[in-house]
Design a protein around this motif. Structure first.
Motif, short mmCIF file in Angstrom:
data_model
loop_
_atom_site.label_atom_id
_atom_site.label_comp_id
_atom_site.label_asym_id
_atom_site.label_seq_id
_atom_site.Cartn_x
_atom_site.Cartn_y
_atom_site.Cartn_z
N ILE A 483 7.83 13.89 21.59
CA ILE A 483 6.94 15.32 21.20
C ILE A 483 7.53 15.61 19.84
N SER A 484 7.27 16.12 18.54
CA SER A 484 8.01 16.32 17.58
C SER A 484 8.42 17.42 17.21
N VAL A 485 9.89 17.66 17.75
CA VAL A 485 10.77 19.14 17.72
C VAL A 485 10.44 19.94 16.32
N SER A 486 9.30 20.61 16.25
CA SER A 486 9.86 21.63 15.68
C SER A 486 8.36 22.62 14.96
N ASN A 487 8.97 23.15 14.47
CA ASN A 487 7.94 24.78 13.60
C ASN A 487 6.08 24.32 13.27
N ASP A 488 5.98 22.95 12.85
CA ASP A 488 5.09 22.68 13.13
C ASP A 488 4.15 22.03 13.81
N VAL A 489 4.56 22.07 14.80
CA VAL A 489 3.87 22.00 16.48
C VAL A 489 3.72 23.21 17.22
N PHE A 490 4.98 24.08 16.82
CA PHE A 490 4.92 24.65 17.93
C PHE A 490 4.28 26.11 17.39
N GLY A 491 4.67 25.87 16.15
CA GLY A 491 4.67 26.77 15.13
C GLY A 491 6.64 27.83 15.89
N ASP A 492 7.23 28.93 14.51
CA ASP A 492 8.29 29.38 14.61
C ASP A 492 8.50 30.75 14.98
N PRO A 493 8.77 30.88 16.66
CA PRO A 493 8.66 31.94 17.34
C PRO A 493 9.74 32.97 16.62
N CYS A 494 10.85 32.16 16.16
CA CYS A 494 11.91 33.61 15.60
C CYS A 494 12.56 32.73 14.48
N ARG A 495 12.67 33.27 13.61
CA ARG A 495 13.07 33.14 12.19
C ARG A 495 14.42 32.64 12.22
N ARG A 496 14.64 31.43 11.35
CA ARG A 496 16.19 32.27 10.20
C ARG A 496 17.24 31.53 12.51
#
Length: 520
Positions: A483-496
């Motif tokens: 599983i790729s560990v990135s926002n592209d897969v899961f979205g960004d739940p908390c920026r920065r």
């Protein structure tokens, strides 16, 4: 490249027919501080006591302080026999009241001291390994001690016993007087003082030296030796000590059962076996044997010997190895393990107060469907009725990978030509069950700021709600997944915020063939 204490770096490059090829190793040998290195026109931050690998002298492919490995937790399950017979493999003996107790286990007593073979007598204490030539763990030393009536009256009047003293022993020493075990000592070149009870007249004093392995690293390892060092003497006699160091000793290498190979199926007639009785349980220096059937399937087979003391085990004539049911000290285990610094045997200890080992592997290549022969030599006394045979497989698998982690090493093998920006490839979390097993359930999954560790994960304040569904879709029903560990897969739940993906899954046996790996 090596980072020295003065901050300088040394690099090595190699030439090929196609030109200059550069790979680098950056090492920080400081045990406590990070090191920042400027090299190849770029800055690299090295954790304490670590090595970074740069296959192209630009991108870090791996650092020894940031290992993103899967955690695997094994389980043991009673195996069903592969062939129906009178034996019960999951519990080799149900107990002393079992209906087939005396017909399932057989015993044979080992002889103390000289039993024949190539025994010899000489003056003085000989070094263990020079005599055995590593053909056996065991070496017997036997001599005679003459005790007068005056000696016996002296001890009776004092209400005391004489003692045998040896300056140093290694690893195990046992003392026998007239065929009876008086006591033992365990340690690495430690002293022995053992009270002994003699009778008037000629007494047979027998010492058994045992080794449990040899030093295989460190300076002057060849000088370590084994057996006894220094003086061997009797103390507490009315006319002073008796020095036995230069007495005539009879030497016998090994055990009679060992050299008669009574652990081999074709040598069973070489010993006098009798059905085990209740009195044979916890009996020292005893050989035990029984028959069992192999569990079904292809999972690894393990035997539980935690109810035994110390000895050796064979299956169908093949030596499993030594077993010793020692309990680790209660103290000495840190609450957390800090990897930096030189290795020592006490570094990052775990399982304090627990048995050091209870389960032992039996290679399936040694097993047949039925009527497998198990033979044990027990030195200190054990209860074979509690021995069990189990199959072992990975039940729980966990992993935790940060989005700041390195790209998977497989990304380098996929590169065919040209300069590729591997740092644009996302890290991967990989899970894999044993062969013949599938991921059947995702018990925890969180992309964000999870806390805890394997079997103790919990969601943090930052958590992508879609994590469990996405991971389940990628992994459940497969032998392995990535599983790729990135926002592209899961979205960004908390920026920065640098996010981690933590996953815990369960594996189960499958009769189906191995599934292809899934990726997302």
């Amino acid at each position: 490249a090596h980072v020295y204490s003065n901050g300088k770096v040394q690099t090595n490059r190699s030439m090929t027919g196609n030109g200059l090829i550069c790979s680098a190793f950056l090492a920080n040998i400081d045990e406590h501080k990070y090191a920042s290195v400027w090299i190849f026109g770029k800055s690299y931050n090295l954790p304490p006591w670590s090595v970074s690998i740069l296959p192209d002298c630009e991108n870090v492919a791996f650092n020894t302080a940031r290992v993103g490995a899967q955690t695997s937790i094994f389980t043991f399950e009673s195996g069903s026999p592969s062939h129906s017979s009178r034996h019960k493999p999951s519990l080799l003996l149900p107990g002393v009241h079992g209906s087939y107790f005396s017909g399932t286990w057989w015993t044979s007593k080992e002889i103390f001291g000289t039993w024949g073979g190539e025994s010899f007598a000489t003056q003085g204490i000989l070094e263990h390994l020079n005599v055995t030539k590593d053909t056996s763990d065991y070496l017997w030393y036997t001599t005679s001690v003459n005790i007068s009536d005056e000696d016996v009256r002296f001890w009776s009047s004092k209400g005391d016993l004489p003692a045998l003293k040896i300056d140093q022993i290694r690893d195990v020493a046992r003392v026998f007087v007239n065929g009876e075990l008086a006591g033992s000592q365990v340690g690495h070149w430690v002293s022995l003082k053992q009270p002994v009870q003699f009778v008037q007249g000629l007494n047979k004093l027998t010492l058994l030296s045992e080794i449990v392995g040899l030093q295989n690293y460190g300076a002057f390892l060849e000088k370590d030796g084994a057996g006894f060092r220094g003086q061997v003497k009797l103390t507490g006699l009315p006319n002073g000590d008796i020095d036995l160091t230069h007495s005539v000793w009879t030497y016998q290498v090994g055990l009679k059962g060992e050299f008669s190979m009574i652990y081999a199926p074709e040598k069973q007639a070489c010993a006098e076996w009798s059905g085990m009785q209740i009195d044979d349980i916890l009996s020292p220096f005893t050989w035990y044997k029984t028959m069992f059937d192999a569990p079904k399937g292809t999972d690894p087979v393990a035997i539980y010997l935690g109810s035994m003391g110390k000895g050796q085990a064979w299956v169908n004539g093949n030596l499993i190895g030594r077993y010793w049911s020692l309990v680790a000290p209660e103290s000495g285990c840190p609450t957390s393990c800090n990897y930096p610094g030189a290795y020592s045997e006490s570094k990052c200890q775990s399982n304090c107060g627990m048995p050091t080992q209870s389960w032992y592997h039996i290679p399936r290549e040694w097993l047949q469907e039925s009527d497998n022969l198990l033979v044990l030599f027990e030195e200190t006394g054990g209860d074979p009725s509690k021995i069990s045979l189990e199959v072992q497989y990975t039940k729980t698998i966990c992993s935790r990978i940060s989005e700041s982690y390195y790209p998977p090493l497989s990304a380098w093998s996929r590169l065919t030509s040209g300069r590729v920006l591997v740092d644009t490839i996302a890290p991967e979390l990989r899970l894999r069950c044993d062969d013949g097993h599938l991921i059947t359930k995702i018990t925890f999954a969180s992309y964000g700021t999870p806390s805890g560790g394997c079997q103790n994960f919990s969601e943090g304040k930052c958590h992508a709600s879609s994590t469990l569904a996405l991971v389940s879709e990628a992994c459940v029903g497969n032998n392995e997944c990535a599983i790729s560990v990135s926002n592209d897969v899961f979205g960004d739940p908390c920026r920065r915020v640098v996010k981690d993906l933590a996953v815990e899954a369960e594996c189960s046996p499958s009769s189906a063939t191995k599934e292809p790996r899934a990726e997302m």
